[in-house]
Design an enzyme around this catalytic site. Structure first.
Site, PDB file in Angstrom:
ATOM      1  N   ASP A 291       0.818  -1.215   0.000  1.00  0.00           N
ATOM      2  CA  ASP A 291       0.000   0.000   0.000  1.00  0.00           C
ATOM      3  C   ASP A 291       0.853   1.267   0.000  1.00  0.00           C
ATOM      4  O   ASP A 291       0.422   2.312  -0.480  1.00  0.00           O
ATOM      5  CB  ASP A 291      -0.923   0.019   1.225  1.00  0.00           C
TER       6      ASP A 291
ATOM      7  N   ASP B  42     -12.013  -8.734   7.961  1.00  0.00           N
ATOM      8  CA  ASP B  42     -11.859 -10.183   8.079  1.00  0.00           C
ATOM      9  C   ASP B  42     -13.053 -10.801   8.809  1.00  0.00           C
ATOM     10  O   ASP B  42     -13.686 -11.745   8.326  1.00  0.00           O
ATOM     11  CB  ASP B  42     -10.539 -10.528   8.774  1.00  0.00           C
TER      12      ASP B  42
END
Length: 648
Positions: free
Chosen positions: A151, A363
């Site tokens: 990122d 998640d």
């Protein structure tokens, strides 16, 4: 291109590849749950009776109402936790028999997703070690593909992987030829020579579909290296079983850690979350996804087991066969297209395809939504840890990480896919309760904050809020306290924990209740009102020598003047003052009738706060509690005591 699918020859008369057995104490858990439920109902009856019949003043009414609310939250959290105790199971795999059931040429392809973001908090060498350890699996080399997203776009990370690619040509054969178990280069040489966002996960899902489209996907934190080269073979023990294959979305391994303090002073092991409760979930429809160490069936990202939700182009379908070389111009062009920032606009990605949007804990939310769609999961918990990761060694990192979780969990709890109603309807009551236990984690702050302040302030003013020792209700309180703590202690120790680690875990439960649970709840409420926003913050994986030394000695690391420490320090000060004053009264023969339970509660909190007192007064190192936090907390404690004196 060679077959990388889950299909292949399967021998029906082969030995079993896995077994499961229930816990022997399950019947006792169920019986205790019945008894404890009646005790809770009796307590709530007492509160309601006091509220309606005996609260004659505004103060007594308010105190009884606070007690009722706090105990309702405790009752709710206890009730939801019982879902983990109703059907816990323990599994075992037999990877040594796998080749008698499935030929190696029929092993499915495996795509590995690794995400990193900041080269200063997540050193590139750690990421490289993780990638190399996974590439060195005891698995057909041509069937493994590793995708790394950065990122931060770091040149350092890029250079590290360019060098790692050269090193891999020597390292991987060396590991296999010498049957090395420690296949992370850093760990191997140390022992011998003294997460990412859902957007990024979906981009990797699309890019891997175009380039390799392996039917199995491993999602991995950049600091969680492989500790067992046979891990994918254990996964195949389940994926090769026709009885479990059709509805199996993922196989989750517990997160386990190296470098953990022997007594785990910050309870960073999260033993209940990753191991104990996961085995309880496993006896139902399977554990929740915890973001790392999870092997997915690619098909699970495209609708429920019986209703495929196809993507917008055929190349992204889970059953698409990639037949062109990975470096071909057509493949690379399509990969760039599906990785584009605007590609998923007006598509089903994030809602019905791929990892799900809608929460900071993507998640947890993704696993929850998959199970609501009808998928199941399994826990694979071998004796040797499949993966080992780093743990934070500073308290602010521990609490900051947990605060982010709290915000995300509340986003799930109050979404249109809420765990209590929607989840129970979609998955069944016990699964809904289990997920609700996590989704409502942050509301622990309500009873923890109440019991850390109000009984003590009442005690300082000689006001009793609990039954006297001579009253029958006193024994109900004792049973409820010892029953909850005793059952938790039993679960923890029988699950492989130690007494000292259990004690530190319950201490950290109190600390989290006064810090990250509280601040996470407030920040979520402010965000819901459009008043505040929050950003993603990484937990530092960089080890400072002085911090590491203090952590090894079991010393709490404060160091930074964070607002998170203010309510915690206030609770420590008020409880110490209350305990000392109460002890003086008791030894001096003063009137302490009816204050016994408050005295015991205060004493327990004082013992839990010992590291805080040391950080305030007994330490001079950089990890002590900053002076400004101590000063602010002292003034606020005095103000709170003065206000309480007026009210009482």
């Amino acid at each position: 291109m060679e077959d990388r699918g889950l299909t292949g020859e399967y021998t029906t008369h082969a030995p079993p590849l896995h077994t499961s057995e229930p816990f022997r104490r399950t019947a006792l858990n169920r019986a205790f749950a019945v008894v404890y439920t009646f005790a809770i109902l009796a307590l709530l009856y007492r509160h309601v009776q006091n509220l309606l019949l005996y609260s004659t003043t505004l103060l007594s009414f308010s105190m009884t109402l606070y007690l009722l609310i706090s105990d309702l939250v405790l009752a709710f959290m206890w009730a939801t936790a019982q879902a983990f105790r109703m059907c816990p199971i323990r599994r075992k795999e037999f990877p040594q028999d796998l080749k008698r059931v499935k030929k190696e040429k029929d092993f499915p392809g495996l795509d590995v997703f690794i995400c990193t973001a900041d080269p200063y908090k997540e050193p590139p060498m750690n990421v490289v070690n993780t990638a190399l350890s996974l590439m060195a699996y005891d698995y057909p080399t041509r069937k493994i593909s590793v995708y790394v997203s950065d990122d931060g776009g770091s040149v350092m990370t890029l250079f590290a992987f360019m060098e790692a690619a050269k090193f891999a040509s020597h390292w991987l054969p060396f590991c296999r030829e010498n049957n090395i178990m420690e296949r992370s280069p850093q760990e191997y040489f140390a022992s011998n020579y003294q997460s990412g966002s859902p957007e990024i996960e979906k981009i990797k899902l699309r890019v891997s579909a175009v380039m390799t489209n392996a039917p199995i996907i491993l999602t991995q934190d950049c600091d969680m290296y492989s500790n067992d080269p046979q891990t994918p073979l254990r996964v195949l023990c389940y994926l090769s079983d026709p009885a479990t294959q059709s509805k199996l979305a993922y196989v989750q391994f517990p997160q386990r850690f190296h470098g953990l303090h022997k007594n785990d002073i910050y309870a960073s092991e999260y033993k209940r979350l990753f191991q104990i409760n996961a085995m309880g979930f496993d006896g139902l429809k399977g554990p929740n996804y915890v973001g790392s160490g999870c092997f997915f069936h690619r098909r699970a990202f495209f609708g429920g087991p019986s209703n495929l939700v196809p993507p917008e182009i055929s190349e992204l379908r889970p059953d698409h066969m990639v037949e062109k070389p990975i470096k071909s111009e057509e493949i690379l062009s399509l990969a760039h297209q599906v990785a584009g920032c605007n590609y998923e606009n007006q598509t089903k990605w994030g809602s019905m395809n791929g990892f799900r949007y809608g929460s900071l804990v993507e998640d947890f939310y993704t696993g929850y939504r998959l199970q609501c769609e009808g998928w199941k999961s399994l826990l694979c918990h071998p004796e040797r840890a499949a993966f080992l990761g780093d743990v934070p060694i500073a308290l602010i990192d521990v609490l900051g990480q947990c605060k982010r979780w709290c915000i995300g969990l509340l986003e799930v709890a109050f979404s249109k896919y809420d765990t209590l109603v929607f989840g129970s309807h979609s998955m069944g009551l016990l699964m809904g309760l289990g997920y609700s236990h996590y989704a409502f984690w942050p509301i622990w702050c309500i009873p923890v904050t109440f019991y850390s302040f109000l009984p003590q302030l009442a005690f300082l003013n000689k006001v009793s809020i609990f039954p006297k020792i001579s009253e029958t209700w006193f024994f109900l309180y004792v049973f409820l306290f010892l029953g909850a703590y005793g059952q938790d202690f039993l679960d923890f120790v029988l699950g492989g924990g130690t007494v000292q680690r259990w004690w530190n875990a319950q201490r950290m439960w109190m600390i989290r209740g006064l810090t990250c649970y509280l601040f996470g709840s407030v920040e979520y409420m402010l965000k819901s009102l459009g008043i505040s926003t929050h950003g993603f913050s990484l937990t530092s994986k960089v080890l400072d020598d002085e911090q590491s030394k203090r952590y090894g000695q079991g010393i709490f690391e404060f160091g930074v003047p964070s607002p998170l420490f203010v309510p915690l320090t206030m609770a420590a000060i008020i409880n110490l003052f209350s305990f000392v004053l109460g002890l003086t009264e008791f030894l001096g023969g003063g009137n302490t009738e009816g204050l016994g339970l408050q005295m015991l509660l205060t004493g327990l909190i004082v013992v839990n706060c010992l590291p805080i007192y040391g950080a305030i007064a007994l330490r001079s190192d950089k990890g002590k509690l900053p002076t400004q936090i101590t000063v602010i907390s002292t003034f606020l404690s005095l103000a709170l005591y003065s206000a309480a004196s007026i009210c009482f």
